[in-house]
Write an enzyme that holds these catalytic residues in place. Structure first.
Site, PDB file in Angstrom:
ATOM      1  N   TRP A 161       0.800  -1.217   0.000  1.00 60.27           N
ATOM      2  CA  TRP A 161       0.000   0.000   0.000  1.00 60.27           C
ATOM      3  C   TRP A 161       0.834   1.269   0.000  1.00 60.27           C
ATOM      4  O   TRP A 161       0.296   2.354  -0.121  1.00 60.27           O
ATOM      5  CB  TRP A 161      -0.919   0.019   1.239  1.00 60.27           C
ATOM      6  CG  TRP A 161      -0.234  -0.394   2.504  1.00 60.27           C
ATOM      7  CD1 TRP A 161      -0.242  -1.651   3.054  1.00 60.27           C
ATOM      8  CD2 TRP A 161       0.599   0.406   3.351  1.00 60.27           C
ATOM      9  NE1 TRP A 161       0.536  -1.675   4.191  1.00 60.27           N
ATOM     10  CE2 TRP A 161       1.060  -0.419   4.403  1.00 60.27           C
ATOM     11  CE3 TRP A 161       1.003   1.745   3.339  1.00 60.27           C
ATOM     12  CZ2 TRP A 161       1.899   0.040   5.414  1.00 60.27           C
ATOM     13  CZ3 TRP A 161       1.841   2.200   4.347  1.00 60.27           C
ATOM     14  CH2 TRP A 161       2.277   1.352   5.361  1.00 60.27           C
ATOM     15  N   LYS A 185      -2.529  -7.575  -8.109  1.00 55.91           N
ATOM     16  CA  LYS A 185      -3.296  -7.538  -6.862  1.00 55.91           C
ATOM     17  C   LYS A 185      -2.768  -6.413  -5.975  1.00 55.91           C
ATOM     18  O   LYS A 185      -1.717  -6.522  -5.344  1.00 55.91           O
ATOM     19  CB  LYS A 185      -3.211  -8.863  -6.078  1.00 55.91           C
ATOM     20  CG  LYS A 185      -4.339  -8.924  -5.048  1.00 55.91           C
ATOM     21  CD  LYS A 185      -4.004  -9.595  -3.758  1.00 55.91           C
ATOM     22  CE  LYS A 185      -3.242  -8.846  -2.749  1.00 55.91           C
ATOM     23  NZ  LYS A 185      -3.961  -7.790  -2.012  1.00 55.91           N
ATOM     24  N   PRO A 186      -3.514  -5.293  -5.913  1.00 55.22           N
ATOM     25  CA  PRO A 186      -3.087  -4.218  -5.022  1.00 55.22           C
ATOM     26  C   PRO A 186      -3.456  -4.553  -3.580  1.00 55.22           C
ATOM     27  O   PRO A 186      -4.252  -5.450  -3.326  1.00 55.22           O
ATOM     28  CB  PRO A 186      -3.908  -3.022  -5.526  1.00 55.22           C
ATOM     29  CG  PRO A 186      -5.143  -3.631  -6.110  1.00 55.22           C
ATOM     30  CD  PRO A 186      -4.759  -4.984  -6.643  1.00 55.22           C
ATOM     31  N   THR A 240       8.637  -9.137   4.733  1.00 57.55           N
ATOM     32  CA  THR A 240       9.490 -10.326   4.623  1.00 57.55           C
ATOM     33  C   THR A 240       8.729 -11.601   4.990  1.00 57.55           C
ATOM     34  O   THR A 240       8.894 -12.639   4.324  1.00 57.55           O
ATOM     35  CB  THR A 240      10.743 -10.142   5.500  1.00 57.55           C
ATOM     36  OG1 THR A 240      11.509  -9.071   4.930  1.00 57.55           O
ATOM     37  CG2 THR A 240      11.597 -11.396   5.543  1.00 57.55           C
ATOM     38  N   THR A 242       5.532 -12.299   4.608  1.00 56.39           N
ATOM     39  CA  THR A 242       4.665 -12.676   3.483  1.00 56.39           C
ATOM     40  C   THR A 242       5.513 -13.214   2.333  1.00 56.39           C
ATOM     41  O   THR A 242       5.158 -14.222   1.705  1.00 56.39           O
ATOM     42  CB  THR A 242       3.838 -11.462   2.989  1.00 56.39           C
ATOM     43  OG1 THR A 242       3.329 -10.757   4.111  1.00 56.39           O
ATOM     44  CG2 THR A 242       2.714 -11.880   2.090  1.00 56.39           C
ATOM     45  N   GLU A 260      10.602  -8.355  -3.315  1.00 56.18           N
ATOM     46  CA  GLU A 260      11.124  -7.056  -2.837  1.00 56.18           C
ATOM     47  C   GLU A 260      10.562  -6.879  -1.443  1.00 56.18           C
ATOM     48  O   GLU A 260       9.367  -6.619  -1.283  1.00 56.18           O
ATOM     49  CB  GLU A 260      10.637  -5.917  -3.746  1.00 56.18           C
ATOM     50  CG  GLU A 260      11.120  -5.987  -5.173  1.00 56.18           C
ATOM     51  CD  GLU A 260      12.581  -5.625  -5.311  1.00 56.18           C
ATOM     52  OE1 GLU A 260      13.203  -5.162  -4.342  1.00 56.18           O
ATOM     53  OE2 GLU A 260      13.118  -5.825  -6.413  1.00 56.18           O
ATOM     54  N   CYS A 294      10.116   1.163   2.170  1.00 57.40           N
ATOM     55  CA  CYS A 294      10.983   0.005   2.407  1.00 57.40           C
ATOM     56  C   CYS A 294      12.411   0.445   2.638  1.00 57.40           C
ATOM     57  O   CYS A 294      13.146  -0.187   3.383  1.00 57.40           O
ATOM     58  CB  CYS A 294      10.899  -0.953   1.226  1.00 57.40           C
ATOM     59  SG  CYS A 294      11.233  -0.171  -0.347  1.00 57.40           S
ATOM     60  N   GLU A 391      11.488  -3.815  11.413  1.00 58.29           N
ATOM     61  CA  GLU A 391      10.994  -2.722  10.581  1.00 58.29           C
ATOM     62  C   GLU A 391       9.758  -2.120  11.252  1.00 58.29           C
ATOM     63  O   GLU A 391       8.778  -2.820  11.496  1.00 58.29           O
ATOM     64  CB  GLU A 391      10.626  -3.307   9.217  1.00 58.29           C
ATOM     65  CG  GLU A 391      10.286  -2.274   8.200  1.00 58.29           C
ATOM     66  CD  GLU A 391       9.970  -2.901   6.849  1.00 58.29           C
ATOM     67  OE1 GLU A 391       9.295  -3.939   6.819  1.00 58.29           O
ATOM     68  OE2 GLU A 391      10.404  -2.333   5.832  1.00 58.29           O
ATOM     69  N   LYS A 461      20.089 -10.477   1.602  1.00 59.14           N
ATOM     70  CA  LYS A 461      19.644 -11.161   2.824  1.00 59.14           C
ATOM     71  C   LYS A 461      18.104 -11.248   2.838  1.00 59.14           C
ATOM     72  O   LYS A 461      17.492 -11.565   1.808  1.00 59.14           O
ATOM     73  CB  LYS A 461      20.216 -10.435   4.049  1.00 59.14           C
ATOM     74  CG  LYS A 461      21.746 -10.536   4.127  1.00 59.14           C
ATOM     75  CD  LYS A 461      22.384  -9.416   4.900  1.00 59.14           C
ATOM     76  CE  LYS A 461      22.194  -9.468   6.399  1.00 59.14           C
ATOM     77  NZ  LYS A 461      22.809  -8.291   7.049  1.00 59.14           N
ATOM     78  N   GLY A 464      15.197  -9.547   0.194  1.00 63.44           N
ATOM     79  CA  GLY A 464      14.619  -9.942  -1.084  1.00 63.44           C
ATOM     80  C   GLY A 464      15.482 -10.790  -1.979  1.00 63.44           C
ATOM     81  O   GLY A 464      16.612 -11.139  -1.657  1.00 63.44           O
TER      82      GLY A 464
END
Ligand code: NDP
Length: 498
Positions: A161, A185-186, A240, A242, A260, A294, A391, A461, A464
């Site tokens: 998002w 798929k947004p 990460t 998901t 990513e 990110c 994060e 790492k 991604g």
């Protein structure tokens, strides 16, 4: 925004109707309704029915049919489709930016830049489509050898998002340039701009079925796309955890996947840095996009001898940043995407406080309507604490002191992530040395958060797998194929003439 079929009359914030794009056809989704809200005041923007399982299946089937029907389209014809999409994005740029600000809360300056970047991405990959070449490889016998690239077929593009139209374009444009059909798929929190983009893609004359826009919850719609046997590749941007789950499904299918993922990127100040440049760059690196980026430079590593001075300047700068609604052009720090996400950020800061953090500024949500969280700077935490490792994806910077280059490199690399890094110094030898030693897919030296579509982007790492953008970005949506052309007039020696 120009006249687009199906949009309500509001020319400033043209919310698309409650329809999804299934293999070239607009219709109400077969799933439950998703409600999207304006993060600045909480009001409902739209209700969109999510994609149902049957919709995914139909989009895959129509996608394969569209790939079959367009198989012989020449590269310059594909390039023309992408250029037409870019032109329509530019025509409707202001409406798309306002829609994205309403949907994500982001500042209008930033969403204008994201829309311009999306148009630029379609133009860039139009150029790549026209100029992509195979290779004549050196033969080892009486034959010619060629290496060529073919489309994969139907690919899934799953986006988060935080920068919808730019990350959508970053996947759709190279995938179409390579000759695939795409199921986009947004994120369910921000489906509107992807649907608006879908309308423009149809208007641009892209052959029906080459793009489907399928909003819906990740564990339902996203999962159905990843698992579908007719989907030959998934390109995913998101968290990460998901990404790891998607990677595991892809491994079982023996399906290529690009991931990513998240980051906990360090920004490094060396003792000789130009501090005016460094302080402004560090503040921009973490607090632009309200930290929902990110590549946010969420850890700042400062030389012990200058720690108090630089930290003081960062705190003074952070306190001056203007927090406000995204549609106010003077806003620098806009609301977070949802109340749920703001509460998650607040909980992580509270946990840091409990772990012993000093809160140098910010540190609690702002009262009133909207999901506002102020720029926050923490320090006094050990490098292995949650706030230094996880994060936060909000406007929260953690400061850490270092003494000497060895400790600096150890700290910089001391997370599971490896997405980006900033280095502030006048010493180019030190910059080159550090840039090589830091584990990060992108290193910015005396700048931060600059992006060029022609420069590859991706993580190391747990940040991604694979790279997007750049000429090679298109190859990620192809299958390489080798051809051998026999030149010998004699039969193969083993069997001889029979
Ligand atoms: P998520 O991983 O939660 O979601 C990303 C996308 O994946 C959304 O569309 C989501 O759908 C979907 N999804 C969720 N679960 C599944 C599943 N089981 N199967 C398939 N799809 C699924 O991340 P966020 O939305 O929270 O995005 C923020 C994250 O994205 C951060 O970690 C950030 O660092 C990362 N990111 C990485 C970038 C990069 O280039 N490296 C760029 C931008 C962000 P839904 O939301 O509808 O449930």
């Amino acid at each position: 925004m120009g006249p687009v079929d199906g949009f309500p009359a509001d020319p400033v914030r043209p919310v698309p109707p409650d329809e999804i794009l299934v293999g070239g056809r607009w219709r109400r989704g077969g799933g439950d309704p998703l409600v999207t809200r304006d993060p600045a005041d909480g009001r409902v923007l739209a209700e969109i029915h999510a994609t149902g399982a049957g919709d995914v299946d139909e989009a895959v089937c129509r996608g394969h049919e569209a790939v079959r029907l367009t198989r012989d389209a020449l590269p310059h014809e594909r390039a023309r489709w992408l250029t037409a999409i870019a032109a329509l994005i530019e025509r409707d740029a202001e409406g798309l930016a306002r829609l994205q600000t309403a949907d994500t809360g982001k500042s209008i300056g930033e969403t204008r830049a994201l829309v311009a970047s999306a148009a630029g991405t379609f133009r860039y990959f139009a150029g790549v489509a026209e100029t992509l070449e195979g290779a004549l490889t050196p033969p080892r016998g009486p034959y010619l050898t060629m290496s060529t690239h073919e489309p994969i077929g139907v690919v899934g593009a799953i986006t988060p998002w935080n920068s919808p139209i730019a990350s959508d374009a970053q996947k759709i444009a190279p995938a179409l340039a390579a000759g695939n059909a795409v199921l986009l798929k947004p994120a369910e929190w921000t489906p509107l701009v992807a649907l608006a983009l879908g309308r423009l893609v149809c208007e641009a004359g892209l052959p029906e079925g080459l793009l489907s826009v399928l909003p819906g919850p990740g564990p339902v719609t996203g999962d159905a796309i990843v698992r579908h046997p007719g989907v030959g590749k998934v390109s995913f941007t998101g968290g990460t955890a998901t990404g790891r789950a998607i990677g595991a499904i892809a491994a079982r299918k023996i399906m290529p996947v690009s991931l990513e993922l998240g980051g906990k990127s360090p920004t490094i100040v060396l003792p000789d840095a130009d501090l005016d440049l460094a302080v402004a760059g560090i503040l921009f690196g973490i607090f632009s996009s309200s930290g929902q980026s990110c590549v946010a430079g969420s850890r700042v590593l400062l030389p012990s001898a200058m720690y108090d001075e630089v930290l003081g300047r960062l705190v003074a700068g952070a306190e001056k940043l203007r927090v406000g609604p995204g549609d106010d052009p003077s806003t620098q720090v806009a609301p977070l995407v949802t109340a749920e996400h703001r509460d998650r950020v607040a909980a992580m800061v509270d946990r840091a406080r409990a772990d012993g953090a000093r809160v140098r500024c910010g540190g609690a949500p702002l009262p009133g309507p909207g999901n506002f969280y102020p720029p926050t700077i923490l320090d006094g935490l050990p490098a292995d604490s949650a706030a230094c490792q996880e994060e936060i994806f909000g406007p929260v910077l953690v400061a850490l002191p270092y003494t000497g280059e060895e400790e600096l490199v150890t700290l910089a690399n001391a997370t599971v992530y490896g997405l980006a890094c900033g280095i502030w110094t006048r010493d180019y030898r030190a910059a080159v040395r550090l840039a090589r030693r830091v584990e990060a897919g992108t290193v910015w030296i005396n700048t931060y958060k600059q992006f060029s579509v022609s420069t590859p982007f991706g993580g190391e790492k747990e940040s991604g797998l694979g790279r997007e953008k750049g000429r090679e970005g298109v190859l990620a949506y192809t299958r390489q194929k080798s051809l051998y052309w026999g030149l010998d007039e004699r039969p193969n020696p083993w069997a001889g003439p029979v």
